[in-house]
Design a protein around this motif. Structure first.
Motif: not given
Length: 236
Positions: A218-219, A223-229
């Motif tokens: 889900c979106p 966003v959580e994945v982007k922050r982690f990367i």
């Protein structure tokens, strides 16, 4: 790159070249992300295009097509065979190990191309996430992190209880799961996280659940994945 195709394939038939989202400038980091059963890397490459970071290259390999027991032995893209979705079912140990060696060869390829392993992150969805977790725990490469979405830890009883996972004992892990997942139930994710806490530094594990989310992303999760990367792979 023909080497990429060869190292992602466990048999003599070569798998298609990975879908790649190139870095907007010189790539100083890479995310290798594996799709789920029956899928290809294209959808995930598209998802990462929407959250990409300029110095990061995103590599989304395609699994070879193999007969899958769960699917009445019909052939489909799969990293390894799945016999059943029962949590205590037998597992395709040789297939998991072979797929993991192929994934390690892909990491080697990126290292040879100039991206050190501590700037490479592994990740995946469902079966791809399972393979990423297993590979991180058995790799000699020190990795930047692991993203495990809607998945489980395969061959979990093959790991010692003690925190003894070599190069990645301190690897940061982001594990996410929908609480309405009917394929890989959220309790599989919770059990995997508890096992991971005995294998790697528990302070580095983040587990997020998403209300009403089925076996999907889900979106908010992306966003959580982007922050982690961005946190684990900052610009250099």
């Amino acid at each position: 790159d023909p080497c990429l195709a060869l190292c992602m394939c466990g048999n003599s038939m070569s798998a298609p070249l990975p879908a790649v989202v190139p870095a907007a400038r010189k790539a100083t980091a890479a995310v290798i992300f594996l799709h789920g059963l029956g899928d290809t890397g294209h959808g995930w490459a598209s998802a990462f295009t929407g959250i990409k970071t300029p110095h990061v290259k995103y590599i989304c390999p395609h699994a070879p097509t193999i007969p899958v027991t769960l699917n009445m032995r019909m052939s489909m893209p799969a990293w390894f065979d799945i016999y059943s979705l029962n949590h205590d079912a037998d597992e395709d140990a040789s297939g998991i190990k072979r797929a993991s060696e192929n994934l390690k060869a892909l990491i080697d390829h990126e290292v040879k191309n100039g991206i050190p392993s501590h700037r490479i992150m592994l990740g995946g969805f469902s079966q791809g996430g399972a393979l990423s977790l297993y590979t991180a725990l058995t790799s000699q490469h020190k990795l930047a992190g692991v993203i495990a979405l809607s998945c489980w830890l395969p061959l979990r009883n093959s790991f010692p209880q003690a925190s003894a996972c070599g190069a990645n004992a301190d690897v940061p892990l982001l594990q996410c799961h929908g609480d309405a997942d009917g394929i890989v139930p959220v309790h599989f994710g919770r059990q995997s996280v508890e096992k991971m806490k005995s294998l790697i530094n528990p302070a580095n594990i983040t587990f997020k659940t998403y209300r009403g989310l089925a076996h999907d992303a889900c979106p908010e999760e992306m966003v959580e994945v982007k922050r982690f990367i961005e946190k684990q792979l900052p610009p250099i």
